[in-house]
Design an enzyme around this catalytic site. Structure first.
Site, PDB file in Angstrom:
ATOM      1  N   ARG A 111      -9.277  10.269   8.838  1.00 33.51           N
ATOM      2  CA  ARG A 111      -8.800  11.068   7.703  1.00 33.51           C
ATOM      3  C   ARG A 111      -8.928  12.552   8.020  1.00 33.51           C
ATOM      4  NH1 ARG A 111     -11.051   6.511   4.444  1.00 33.51           N
ATOM      5  NH2 ARG A 111     -13.128   7.363   4.677  1.00 33.51           N
ATOM      6  N   ASP A 148      -0.471   2.702  -3.734  1.00 26.06           N
ATOM      7  CA  ASP A 148      -1.362   1.551  -3.549  1.00 26.06           C
ATOM      8  C   ASP A 148      -1.001   0.479  -4.568  1.00 26.06           C
ATOM      9  OD1 ASP A 148      -4.255   1.236  -1.901  1.00 26.06           O
ATOM     10  OD2 ASP A 148      -3.990  -0.155  -3.585  1.00 26.06           O
ATOM     11  N   CYS A 202      -6.567  -2.651  11.211  1.00 25.47           N
ATOM     12  CA  CYS A 202      -7.996  -2.989  11.238  1.00 25.47           C
ATOM     13  C   CYS A 202      -8.190  -4.484  11.485  1.00 25.47           C
ATOM     14  CB  CYS A 202      -8.682  -2.529   9.949  1.00 25.47           C
ATOM     15  SG  CYS A 202      -7.954  -3.229   8.473  1.00 25.47           S
TER      16      CYS A 202
HETATM   17  N1  SAH Z   1      -6.428   4.380   3.508  1.00 29.27           N
HETATM   18  C1  SAH Z   1      -7.526   3.977   2.656  1.00 29.27           C
HETATM   19  C2  SAH Z   1      -7.948   2.543   2.868  1.00 29.27           C
HETATM   20  C3  SAH Z   1      -6.828   1.555   2.723  1.00 29.27           C
HETATM   21  S1  SAH Z   1      -7.356  -0.080   2.581  1.00 29.27           S
HETATM   22  C4  SAH Z   1      -8.693   4.908   2.870  1.00 29.27           C
HETATM   23  O1  SAH Z   1      -8.677   5.683   3.840  1.00 29.27           O
HETATM   24  O2  SAH Z   1      -9.631   4.873   2.078  1.00 29.27           O
HETATM   25  C5  SAH Z   1      -5.870  -0.898   2.196  1.00 29.27           C
HETATM   26  C6  SAH Z   1      -5.329  -0.621   0.807  1.00 29.27           C
HETATM   27  O3  SAH Z   1      -4.042  -1.184   0.757  1.00 29.27           O
HETATM   28  C7  SAH Z   1      -6.122  -1.238  -0.336  1.00 29.27           C
HETATM   29  O4  SAH Z   1      -6.477  -0.230  -1.233  1.00 29.27           O
HETATM   30  C8  SAH Z   1      -5.145  -2.229  -0.988  1.00 29.27           C
HETATM   31  O5  SAH Z   1      -5.238  -2.215  -2.404  1.00 29.27           O
HETATM   32  C9  SAH Z   1      -3.811  -1.678  -0.567  1.00 29.27           C
HETATM   33  N2  SAH Z   1      -2.695  -2.604  -0.440  1.00 29.27           N
HETATM   34  C10 SAH Z   1      -2.685  -3.897   0.002  1.00 29.27           C
HETATM   35  N3  SAH Z   1      -1.415  -4.360   0.081  1.00 29.27           N
HETATM   36  C11 SAH Z   1      -0.602  -3.352  -0.306  1.00 29.27           C
HETATM   37  C12 SAH Z   1       0.818  -3.203  -0.424  1.00 29.27           C
HETATM   38  N4  SAH Z   1       1.644  -4.205  -0.118  1.00 29.27           N
HETATM   39  N5  SAH Z   1       1.300  -2.028  -0.846  1.00 29.27           N
HETATM   40  C13 SAH Z   1       0.466  -0.999  -1.148  1.00 29.27           C
HETATM   41  N6  SAH Z   1      -0.876  -1.076  -1.058  1.00 29.27           N
HETATM   42  C14 SAH Z   1      -1.403  -2.236  -0.639  1.00 29.27           C
END
Ligand code: SAH
Length: 388
Positions: free
Chosen positions: A207, A243, A331
């Site tokens: 980030r 999200d 991940c």
């Molecule tokens: N980038 C974030 C972590 C992401 S974790 C950080 O740095 O904190 C993955 C996220 O994707 C979760 O919050 C989950 O709710 C979301 N997610 C899962 N499937 C999704 C989709 N099809 N479209 C959008 N968001 C999704």
């Protein structure tokens, strides 16, 4: 009382020799041990190999603690935890949210300790770690005097150990919302109900890195509570954060207000749909961040995961402006770095874009990767620049 003993096969001891810390059940020759015991490990000729955690349920029957013939007691664990904390002092900056201890990578198999400001969250992911939970908590209190310790023992892997799913407060108190700093910004974390132990600490450095390249219009596709989106906001003119989870979107909006940022829009939507729509209506971006959940949870789902990663990367590459940046992550343990690079390369070819690799990154340094255990490298994060 005699020390519990486990004898392993030749193949098992060769595995240990090659630097691996886990022995599978099929390599156990004899076990005179109870579930969760600390055992003396020998090969079938009686040679001492080390001391280890034993599980009578999981396929991972043995997790090596030490190769040395030393006493593993409270003082031993205290030294491991202290060493882990010392290392974090070196590698963690501008942040009071980080992984204080990452299991075997810090010498304490299957124990996770995350720090959120004055609070700690632990996970005990094997029978042996679970049995020592009380002792670990006492050591953590002694060393760090946290205001509260919570357990987030709801990961599915606990079921493989015959352990239940539980979330509870083990010591002190845990407020509904814990405010803590990351990369110099304030974020709220819900330690009992948020994803993982409250946040995705493993992406913190990525980030921070994204900031360097941000400008103009940014799309953050799997934003959770805005980690990437808010991190790059000051460098961009506008950030759209997407999200699927209403809770995450709500938390993102509150984090935005908390930091006095006005240029980020949070929206509850499916990233696959949004990427497709943007392509269809001709919307373009200067940076796109793709940080999806693990698409490949096991080996069987690798082909479907490949298609998923390919699709989002292809669509993102299509809608980036020339000179724009793609921050793309995976991940999934089961998708190796070379495979992920190959998937993204296929996406670039299909999108007919010329792309350079600016950075090949991984999980933050508070989630150390074991040199001889490739499975401990799980985050792949490429920063790519689209030339034309
Ligand atoms: N980038 C974030 C972590 C992401 S974790 C950080 O740095 O904190 C993955 C996220 O994707 C979760 O919050 C989950 O709710 C979301 N997610 C899962 N499937 C999704 C989709 N099809 N479209 C959008 N968001 C999704």
């Amino acid at each position: 009382m005699a020390e519990s003993q486990v004898v392993i096969s030749q193949r098992g001891s060769e595995r240990l020799q090659s630097g691996h810390l886990w022995i599978y059940r099929s390599d156990i020759r004899r076990a005179d041990a109870r579930p969760g015991d600390l055992v003396r490990l020998t090969d079938d000729r009686g040679r001492f190999l080390g001391r280890a955690f034993y599980s009578d349920r999981s396929q991972i029957a043995i997790r090596l603690v030490t190769r040395d013939d030393v006493t593993v007691d409270r003082a031993y664990w205290t030294r491991c935890i202290q060493a882990a904390a010392e290392y974090r002092k070196r590698v963690v900056r501008d942040t009071d949210v980080y992984r204080l201890l990452f299991a075997g990578s810090d010498g304490v198999p299957s124990l996770i300790v995350d720090r959120y400001g004055d609070y700690l969250v632990i996970q005990t992911l094997s029978q042996a770690a679970e049995m020592r939970k009380g002792e670990f908590c006492e050591i953590l209190r002694e060393l760090f005097s946290p205001r509260g310790i919570a357990e987030r023992n709801d990961p599915k892997v606990r079921l493989l150990e015959g352990l239940d799913q539980r979330v509870s407060v083990l010591a002190g108190e845990i407020p509904q919302e814990v405010l803590a700093r990351e990369n110099g910004m304030l974020f709220a974390f819900d330690l009992l109900k948020g994803q993982k132990t409250g946040g995705f600490l493993d992406q913190r450095e990525n980030r921070g890195a994204a900031r360097i390249y941000a400008s103009g219009e940014v799309l953050d596709c799997f934003s959770y509570q805005g980690g990437f989106a808010l991190s790059v906001a000051n460098a961009a003119s506008h950030v759209e954060a997407i999200d699927l989870s209403p809770m995450a979107v709500e938390a993102g909006r509150r984090n935005k207000e908390r930091n006095g940022i006005s240029t980020v829009t949070f929206r509850e939507a499916n990233a696959f749909d949004v990427l497709k729509e943007c392509d269809e209506v001709g919307r373009r971006f200067d940076m796109i961040i793709l940080d999806p959940p693990a698409f490949a949870k096991n080996r069987e789902s690798i082909p479907a995961a490949r298609r998923g990663y390919k699709e989002i990367n292809l669509r993102a590459l299509k809608i980036l402006r020339s000179g724009g940046y793609l921050i793309t992550c995976s991940c999934s343990h089961h998708i190796s770095e070379p495979l992920f690079l190959q998937i993204v390369a296929e996406a670039a070819n299909d999108a007919r874009r010329t792309v350079v690799v600016v950075e090949r990154r991984t999980q933050s340094r508070d989630h150390p990767i074991m040199l001889t255990m490739p499975e401990t490298l799980y985050i792949k994060c490429f920063i790519l620049r689209v030339l034309d």
